[in-house]
Design a protein around this motif. Structure first.
Motif, PDB file in Angstrom:
ATOM      1  N   PRO A 229       0.834  -1.208   0.000  1.00 44.71           N
ATOM      2  CA  PRO A 229       0.000   0.000   0.000  1.00 44.71           C
ATOM      3  C   PRO A 229       0.869   1.258   0.000  1.00 44.71           C
ATOM      4  N   ARG A 230       0.456   2.253  -0.754  1.00 47.05           N
ATOM      5  CA  ARG A 230       1.209   3.514  -0.738  1.00 47.05           C
ATOM      6  C   ARG A 230       1.013   4.242   0.593  1.00 47.05           C
ATOM      7  N   GLN A 231      -0.156   4.068   1.197  1.00 44.65           N
ATOM      8  CA  GLN A 231      -0.395   4.653   2.512  1.00 44.65           C
ATOM      9  C   GLN A 231      -1.392   3.755   3.245  1.00 44.65           C
ATOM     10  N   ASP A 232      -0.876   2.952   4.174  1.00 45.02           N
ATOM     11  CA  ASP A 232      -1.720   2.002   4.905  1.00 45.02           C
ATOM     12  C   ASP A 232      -2.456   2.715   6.037  1.00 45.02           C
ATOM     13  N   GLY A 235      -8.621   3.309   7.128  1.00 48.20           N
ATOM     14  CA  GLY A 235      -9.470   3.632   5.990  1.00 48.20           C
ATOM     15  C   GLY A 235      -9.165   2.770   4.779  1.00 48.20           C
ATOM     16  N   PHE A 236      -7.871   2.563   4.517  1.00 47.16           N
ATOM     17  CA  PHE A 236      -7.464   1.718   3.397  1.00 47.16           C
ATOM     18  C   PHE A 236      -7.945   0.280   3.607  1.00 47.16           C
ATOM     19  N   ARG A 237      -7.813  -0.206   4.834  1.00 45.09           N
ATOM     20  CA  ARG A 237      -8.215  -1.590   5.129  1.00 45.09           C
ATOM     21  C   ARG A 237      -9.726  -1.773   4.979  1.00 45.09           C
ATOM     22  N   GLN A 238     -10.496  -0.798   5.372  1.00 43.53           N
ATOM     23  CA  GLN A 238     -11.950  -0.888   5.231  1.00 43.53           C
ATOM     24  C   GLN A 238     -12.354  -0.936   3.764  1.00 43.53           C
ATOM     25  N   ARG A 239     -11.737  -0.096   2.947  1.00 42.09           N
ATOM     26  CA  ARG A 239     -12.033  -0.093   1.515  1.00 42.09           C
ATOM     27  C   ARG A 239     -11.620  -1.428   0.878  1.00 42.09           C
ATOM     28  N   PHE A 271      -8.372  -1.373  -9.053  1.00 41.51           N
ATOM     29  CA  PHE A 271      -8.148  -0.162  -9.834  1.00 41.51           C
ATOM     30  C   PHE A 271      -9.417   0.695  -9.901  1.00 41.51           C
ATOM     31  N   ALA A 272     -10.584   0.039  -9.998  1.00 46.37           N
ATOM     32  CA  ALA A 272     -11.847   0.793 -10.073  1.00 46.37           C
ATOM     33  C   ALA A 272     -12.080   1.597  -8.803  1.00 46.37           C
ATOM     34  N   GLU A 273     -11.675   1.049  -7.657  1.00 50.05           N
ATOM     35  CA  GLU A 273     -11.832   1.743  -6.385  1.00 50.05           C
ATOM     36  C   GLU A 273     -10.698   2.733  -6.121  1.00 50.05           C
ATOM     37  N   LYS A 274      -9.747   2.762  -7.064  1.00 47.08           N
ATOM     38  CA  LYS A 274      -8.598   3.668  -6.984  1.00 47.08           C
ATOM     39  C   LYS A 274      -7.825   3.506  -5.682  1.00 47.08           C
ATOM     40  N   LEU A 275      -7.662   2.239  -5.273  1.00 50.95           N
ATOM     41  CA  LEU A 275      -6.810   1.963  -4.119  1.00 50.95           C
ATOM     42  C   LEU A 275      -5.355   2.197  -4.519  1.00 50.95           C
ATOM     43  N   GLU A 276      -4.643   2.958  -3.727  1.00 48.85           N
ATOM     44  CA  GLU A 276      -3.264   3.307  -4.058  1.00 48.85           C
ATOM     45  C   GLU A 276      -2.330   2.180  -3.607  1.00 48.85           C
ATOM     46  N   VAL A 277      -1.936   1.360  -4.579  1.00 52.87           N
ATOM     47  CA  VAL A 277      -1.064   0.226  -4.291  1.00 52.87           C
ATOM     48  C   VAL A 277       0.093   0.231  -5.295  1.00 52.87           C
ATOM     49  N   ARG A 278       1.158  -0.488  -4.961  1.00 52.39           N
ATOM     50  CA  ARG A 278       2.312  -0.602  -5.847  1.00 52.39           C
ATOM     51  C   ARG A 278       2.909  -2.007  -5.735  1.00 52.39           C
ATOM     52  N   ASP A 279       3.817  -2.328  -6.655  1.00 52.33           N
ATOM     53  CA  ASP A 279       4.538  -3.608  -6.655  1.00 52.33           C
ATOM     54  C   ASP A 279       3.549  -4.780  -6.589  1.00 52.33           C
ATOM     55  N   ILE A 280       2.618  -4.820  -7.544  1.00 56.74           N
ATOM     56  CA  ILE A 280       1.570  -5.842  -7.565  1.00 56.74           C
ATOM     57  C   ILE A 280       2.133  -7.165  -8.090  1.00 56.74           C
ATOM     58  N   ARG A 281       1.776  -8.254  -7.426  1.00 53.58           N
ATOM     59  CA  ARG A 281       2.167  -9.594  -7.860  1.00 53.58           C
ATOM     60  C   ARG A 281       0.949 -10.509  -7.816  1.00 53.58           C
ATOM     61  N   ILE A 282       0.953 -11.499  -8.718  1.00 51.45           N
ATOM     62  CA  ILE A 282      -0.115 -12.505  -8.737  1.00 51.45           C
ATOM     63  C   ILE A 282       0.492 -13.863  -8.411  1.00 51.45           C
ATOM     64  N   ASP A 283      -0.063 -14.541  -7.434  1.00 51.67           N
ATOM     65  CA  ASP A 283       0.401 -15.866  -7.025  1.00 51.67           C
ATOM     66  C   ASP A 283      -0.671 -16.878  -7.407  1.00 51.67           C
ATOM     67  N   GLN A 284      -0.335 -17.805  -8.323  1.00 45.89           N
ATOM     68  CA  GLN A 284      -1.297 -18.809  -8.782  1.00 45.89           C
ATOM     69  C   GLN A 284      -1.441 -19.971  -7.800  1.00 45.89           C
ATOM     70  N   GLY A 285      -0.705 -19.930  -6.716  1.00 48.10           N
ATOM     71  CA  GLY A 285      -0.735 -21.045  -5.783  1.00 48.10           C
ATOM     72  C   GLY A 285       0.429 -21.986  -6.046  1.00 48.10           C
ATOM     73  N   ARG A 286       0.809 -22.737  -5.040  1.00 42.96           N
ATOM     74  CA  ARG A 286       1.946 -23.642  -5.161  1.00 42.96           C
ATOM     75  C   ARG A 286       1.472 -25.082  -5.135  1.00 42.96           C
ATOM     76  N   LEU A 287       2.220 -25.926  -5.830  1.00 41.52           N
ATOM     77  CA  LEU A 287       1.839 -27.330  -5.907  1.00 41.52           C
ATOM     78  C   LEU A 287       1.877 -27.989  -4.535  1.00 41.52           C
ATOM     79  N   ASP A 288       2.797 -27.561  -3.665  1.00 43.10           N
ATOM     80  CA  ASP A 288       2.848 -28.186  -2.343  1.00 43.10           C
ATOM     81  C   ASP A 288       1.585 -27.888  -1.535  1.00 43.10           C
TER      82      ASP A 288
END
Length: 302
Positions: A229-232, A235-239, A271-288
């Motif tokens: 989060p750019r600013q945690d 309020g950010f957590r509620q959104r 993005f639609a809620e315009k949450l200010e975030v950075r360094d986004i990653r997607i984790d598909q899950g691990r086989l273990d």
């Protein structure tokens, strides 16, 4: 596609214990299949039956359309088992020459050495004097000696260093590219995730999952999106909590992780809620994680 192996309702009993329970599957030509499962799941028993080392109690097994013990099947099959027995007082080259002589169309020695990573100095040593890693390389060479079309590798990289492991799996991919059919077991789940076209997951002698690594992970493991989060703050957590597609969120290593069934729509909503975030990653899950859910809590997975 052509089926190299067909198992139909195969079971195996040892006294009062059912080691393999009603297995049915086909393995097609040119595929790389990983058989996974915890200790005692029936993996080695299933492989032993396909190799003709054990007879099934019930059901039918066909390899190249014939019984596993048929000589023509054995001529086209190579196996690298966990324990490799090597004849004493023979040098590595002598052992390889001997095993190659048993097959009608063996792999030539130069190709065998290049493929398996054996060195010229290894060929001149007595086989029983090899190190653990060198013996695994020799086991690989013995499996390939007959230039087989069907290969079995039972925990093939145990005892190998990182470089030797990488070389082994590079060789496996080359063999698959040549149209050879490969089946392997491993406790290193990342190897299965990286190499296998298909995973058969065993638990208590039964087949509990069958699919590509991505299919198994997508069915069993929740996907997640993580970011900074750019600013945690509250309020950010509620959104964040109010977003409809996010099932839950948690913090780890300074990042916020949100679980979701659809990562694309989750990102759209962020993005639609315009949450200010950075360094986004997607984790598909691990086989273990999938492995654990399927074998520890099988009923929930099914």
């Amino acid at each position: 596609m052509e089926a190299i192996i067909e198992m139909k309702h195969v079971s195996k009993m040892f006294k009062d214990k059912k080691a393999v329970n009603d297995l049915s599957f086909r393995i097609e030509k040119g595929s790389v299949t990983a058989i996974l499962g915890p200790n005692g799941a029936g993996k080695t028993t299933a492989l032993s039956m396909i190799l003709g080392l054990l007879e099934p109690t019930e059901g039918e097994i066909k390899v190249f359309g014939k019984a596993p013990k048929d000589q023509s099947v054995r001529d086209k099959t190579g196996a690298m088992l966990q324990e490799v027995s090597i004849m004493d007082r023979l040098k590595v080259r002598e052992v390889l020459d001997l095993i190659r002589s048993y097959y009608p169309n063996p792999m030539d020695m130069e190709s065998l050495i290049t493929l398996t990573g054996l060195q010229d100095s290894d060929l001149k040593r007595y086989a029983e004097k090899l190190s653990g890693g060198q013996k695994r390389s020799l086991g690989f060479a013995l499996a390939m000696a007959g230039n087989p079309d069907l290969l079995f590798f039972d925990e093939p990289t145990v005892g190998l260093d990182i470089t030797a492991r990488r070389r082994f799996w590079d060789s496996v991919r080359k063999l698959a590219g040549q149209g050879k059919t490969i089946i392997f077991t491993t406790h290193y789940l990342q190897e299965a995730d990286d190499t296998a076209d298909r995973i058969l997951l065993f638990h208590k002698g039964a087949l509990v999952a069958d699919g590509t690594p991505d299919e198994i992970k997508s069915r069993i493991v929740k996907r997640s999106v993580s970011f900074m989060p750019r600013q945690d703050g509250p309020g950010f957590r509620q959104r964040l909590k109010a977003l409809p597609l996010l099932t839950d969120h948690y913090d780890r290593d300074g990042r916020i992780y949100v679980n979701t069934d659809d990562t694309d729509l989750a990102l759209e909503s962020i993005f639609a809620e315009k949450l200010e975030v950075r360094d986004i990653r997607i984790d598909q899950g691990r086989l273990d994680e999938a492995f654990e859910q399927l074998t520890v809590n099988q009923e929930e997975a099914v």
